[in-house]
Design an enzyme around this catalytic site. Structure first.
Site, PDB file in Angstrom:
ATOM      1  N   SER A 162      -7.819 -10.302 -11.661  1.00  0.00           N
ATOM      2  CA  SER A 162      -8.026  -9.739 -10.330  1.00  0.00           C
ATOM      3  C   SER A 162      -9.300 -10.333  -9.748  1.00  0.00           C
ATOM      4  O   SER A 162     -10.378 -10.227 -10.347  1.00  0.00           O
ATOM      5  CB  SER A 162      -8.144  -8.216 -10.418  1.00  0.00           C
ATOM      6  OG  SER A 162      -8.289  -7.652  -9.131  1.00  0.00           O
TER       7      SER A 162
ATOM      8  N   LYS B  76      -4.290 -12.176  -8.873  1.00  0.00           N
ATOM      9  CA  LYS B  76      -4.293 -11.177  -7.800  1.00  0.00           C
ATOM     10  C   LYS B  76      -5.573 -11.348  -7.005  1.00  0.00           C
ATOM     11  O   LYS B  76      -6.661 -11.408  -7.580  1.00  0.00           O
ATOM     12  CB  LYS B  76      -4.220  -9.751  -8.358  1.00  0.00           C
ATOM     13  CG  LYS B  76      -4.238  -8.685  -7.259  1.00  0.00           C
ATOM     14  CD  LYS B  76      -4.035  -7.281  -7.805  1.00  0.00           C
ATOM     15  CE  LYS B  76      -5.329  -6.653  -8.281  1.00  0.00           C
ATOM     16  NZ  LYS B  76      -5.177  -5.201  -8.572  1.00  0.00           N
TER      17      LYS B  76
ATOM     18  N   LYS C 210      -7.893  -9.805  -3.679  1.00  0.00           N
ATOM     19  CA  LYS C 210      -8.096  -8.717  -2.745  1.00  0.00           C
ATOM     20  C   LYS C 210      -8.048  -9.271  -1.323  1.00  0.00           C
ATOM     21  O   LYS C 210      -8.562 -10.368  -1.048  1.00  0.00           O
ATOM     22  CB  LYS C 210      -9.449  -8.049  -2.991  1.00  0.00           C
ATOM     23  CG  LYS C 210      -9.603  -7.445  -4.383  1.00  0.00           C
ATOM     24  CD  LYS C 210      -8.754  -6.206  -4.560  1.00  0.00           C
ATOM     25  CE  LYS C 210      -9.038  -5.539  -5.915  1.00  0.00           C
ATOM     26  NZ  LYS C 210      -8.308  -4.266  -6.072  1.00  0.00           N
TER      27      LYS C 210
ATOM     28  N   ASP D 168      -3.775  -7.581  -2.976  1.00  0.00           N
ATOM     29  CA  ASP D 168      -4.087  -6.150  -3.038  1.00  0.00           C
ATOM     30  C   ASP D 168      -4.960  -5.787  -1.842  1.00  0.00           C
ATOM     31  O   ASP D 168      -6.076  -6.296  -1.699  1.00  0.00           O
ATOM     32  CB  ASP D 168      -4.808  -5.842  -4.352  1.00  0.00           C
ATOM     33  CG  ASP D 168      -5.113  -4.357  -4.530  1.00  0.00           C
ATOM     34  OD1 ASP D 168      -4.724  -3.549  -3.663  1.00  0.00           O
ATOM     35  OD2 ASP D 168      -5.752  -4.005  -5.534  1.00  0.00           O
TER      36      ASP D 168
ATOM     37  N   GLU E  17       0.032  -5.062  -2.846  1.00  0.00           N
ATOM     38  CA  GLU E  17      -0.339  -3.764  -3.403  1.00  0.00           C
ATOM     39  C   GLU E  17      -1.050  -2.904  -2.362  1.00  0.00           C
ATOM     40  O   GLU E  17      -1.997  -3.358  -1.712  1.00  0.00           O
ATOM     41  CB  GLU E  17      -1.246  -3.989  -4.620  1.00  0.00           C
ATOM     42  CG  GLU E  17      -1.580  -2.709  -5.376  1.00  0.00           C
ATOM     43  CD  GLU E  17      -2.388  -2.996  -6.636  1.00  0.00           C
ATOM     44  OE1 GLU E  17      -2.778  -2.025  -7.307  1.00  0.00           O
ATOM     45  OE2 GLU E  17      -2.630  -4.176  -6.955  1.00  0.00           O
TER      46      GLU E  17
ATOM     47  N   ASP F 207      -0.286   2.000  -5.521  1.00  0.00           N
ATOM     48  CA  ASP F 207      -1.376   2.249  -6.458  1.00  0.00           C
ATOM     49  C   ASP F 207      -1.997   3.592  -6.108  1.00  0.00           C
ATOM     50  O   ASP F 207      -1.657   4.626  -6.685  1.00  0.00           O
ATOM     51  CB  ASP F 207      -2.394   1.103  -6.359  1.00  0.00           C
ATOM     52  CG  ASP F 207      -3.656   1.297  -7.201  1.00  0.00           C
ATOM     53  OD1 ASP F 207      -3.924   2.424  -7.654  1.00  0.00           O
ATOM     54  OD2 ASP F 207      -4.396   0.326  -7.402  1.00  0.00           O
TER      55      ASP F 207
ATOM     56  N   LYS G 290      -2.458   3.166 -13.466  1.00  0.00           N
ATOM     57  CA  LYS G 290      -3.805   3.177 -14.041  1.00  0.00           C
ATOM     58  C   LYS G 290      -3.985   4.527 -14.717  1.00  0.00           C
ATOM     59  O   LYS G 290      -3.972   5.558 -14.033  1.00  0.00           O
ATOM     60  CB  LYS G 290      -4.865   2.997 -12.960  1.00  0.00           C
ATOM     61  CG  LYS G 290      -4.844   1.645 -12.275  1.00  0.00           C
ATOM     62  CD  LYS G 290      -5.878   1.588 -11.161  1.00  0.00           C
ATOM     63  CE  LYS G 290      -5.834   0.239 -10.464  1.00  0.00           C
ATOM     64  NZ  LYS G 290      -6.701   0.220  -9.256  1.00  0.00           N
TER      65      LYS G 290
ATOM     66  N   GLY H 117      -6.505  -1.636 -13.713  1.00  0.00           N
ATOM     67  CA  GLY H 117      -7.715  -1.209 -14.397  1.00  0.00           C
ATOM     68  C   GLY H 117      -8.788  -0.774 -13.432  1.00  0.00           C
ATOM     69  O   GLY H 117      -8.699  -0.990 -12.223  1.00  0.00           O
TER      70      GLY H 117
END
Length: 369
Positions: free
Chosen positions: A136, A162, A164, A189, A214, A239, A263, A291
């Site tokens: 991530s 992934k 952001k 995400d 996401e 999420d 998570k 996570g």
């Protein structure tokens, strides 16, 4: 079994680098380590991995310390229980506070694992001996810096990237990644950074063959996500919206997503994680394990959860030393050259807790008995 003592450690390990998402930048990450001692002389460790600020969820590190001391411990200390289900039933009067509950629940999972001589994977019903790992990548200062980070992680074997995103940091960075790396396993995400008024931007992401997007919309929403999923081809992964198996059931009923990120900290522990996994499996909704920048203690439980059969996407499980200068377990896990982590098959955490390191990085300690 009875819990005779709980010891709470608020620890802060120096970070190597900051981590930026649409809701803010993490430059330091205190966490709460929960040590549980039973009347039988067994000891377990868990982690309440909330962030230090209420930008992801209302619960923070300090709130975890308070909730565990003032509200959770009175309900469980010296109370008899045999199973995790019975333990969690004791906590039913407490609404939410899922990170706090996870810290306690995981410590008890470790104790039960030691008592029964079974690994966490075996207790949960995991079927995977190895789990694929993705990386991530937070919002960087430039696209160039983002591409350099991806290049490094791909060379290290990570099987999924992934990134952001947020308004203004989305189409161009995704386009640059595709131009440089081709058809790699890529997802984005948004951490709730968009609304339905941004649908034209979100539709453009369909052009880049993303594995998923996401949590593009509000963190408490499943209705607008249903509207959005009907208008884009890219699978939506929920999420922040999913706190329980009931939330997952409702989202599936409304066709709000095609994938769910589990998570353990967000949903209240391993028991609820498994319930979400099972309902998703029954409804052909794939899951993967995210996570919360946990230490090696928290990540050990995430690894066990990710061994369940319906976890088909690579997990956010980069080694602790990617973010922190030290860890709280000895000989923590590593990622092999093919991008996999071996799931421990020994009783207990699967890794040896380093209590000297816990003491070293503790900035607040509470003993409750």
């Amino acid at each position: 079994m009875k819990i005779k003592r709980m010891i709470l450690y608020k620890v802060e390990i120096p970070m190597i680098t900051s981590f930026t998402t649409s809701f803010g930048t993490v430059t330091e990450k205190p966490t709460v380590i929960v040590k549980v001692e039973t009347n039988e002389g067994l000891v377990g460790f868990g982690e309440a991995s909330a962030l230090p600020f209420p930008f992801y969820k209302p619960e923070t590190t300090d709130i975890c310390m308070l909730a565990l001391k003032e509200y959770i411990s009175p309900l469980v200390l010296n109370k008899k229980f045999k199973t995790i289900e019975e333990l969690m039933n004791l906590l039913k009067p407490i609404k939410n506070h899922n990170f706090s509950k996870t810290g306690l629940e995981c410590a008890v999972w470790m104790i039960i694992s030691l008592k029964e001589g079974k690994s966490l994977k075996e207790l949960l019903g995991g079927t995977q001996d190895k789990i694929a790992v993705g990386e991530s990548i937070g919002i960087k200062k430039s696209i160039k810096e983002t591409l350099e980070e991806i290049d490094l992680r791909l060379s290290q074997g990570f099987r999924r990237t992934k990134i952001k995103i947020q308004p203004g940091w989305d189409i161009e960075v995704v386009k640059a990644i595709r131009n440089k790396f081709g058809d790699i396993y890529l997802m984005v995400d948004a951490n709730s950074a968009y609304t339905l008024s941004d649908i034209s931007i979100l539709k453009k992401l369909d052009n880049y063959n993303l594995t998923m997007i996401e949590q593009p919309l509000a963190d408490d929403d499943i209705v607008d996500h249903s509207t959005l999923q009907k208008q884009i081809k890219t699978p939506i992964c929920l999420d922040e919206s999913i706190h329980s198996a009931e939330d997952a059931r409702r989202a599936i009923y409304l066709d709000s997503c095609k994938i769910i990120n589990i998570k353990p900290g967000r949903v209240g522990g391993l028991l609820e994680s498994k319930k979400i996994h099972d309902i998703c499996k029954e409804n052909k909704i794939s899951v993967w394990c995210g996570g919360m920048l946990e230490t090696g203690i928290g990540r050990a439980f995430n690894i066990a959860v990710a061994s369940l059969p319906n976890f088909i996407y690579p997990a956010d499980m980069s080694p602790v030393n990617f973010f922190y200068k030290d860890d709280l377990v000895k000989d923590s896990f590593s990622v092999d050259k093919n991008g996999y982590i071996t799931v421990p098959n020994t009783p207990g955490l699967g890794f040896e807790v380093n209590e000297k390191k816990i003491q070293k990085y503790t900035i607040e300690k509470l003993v409750i008995e």
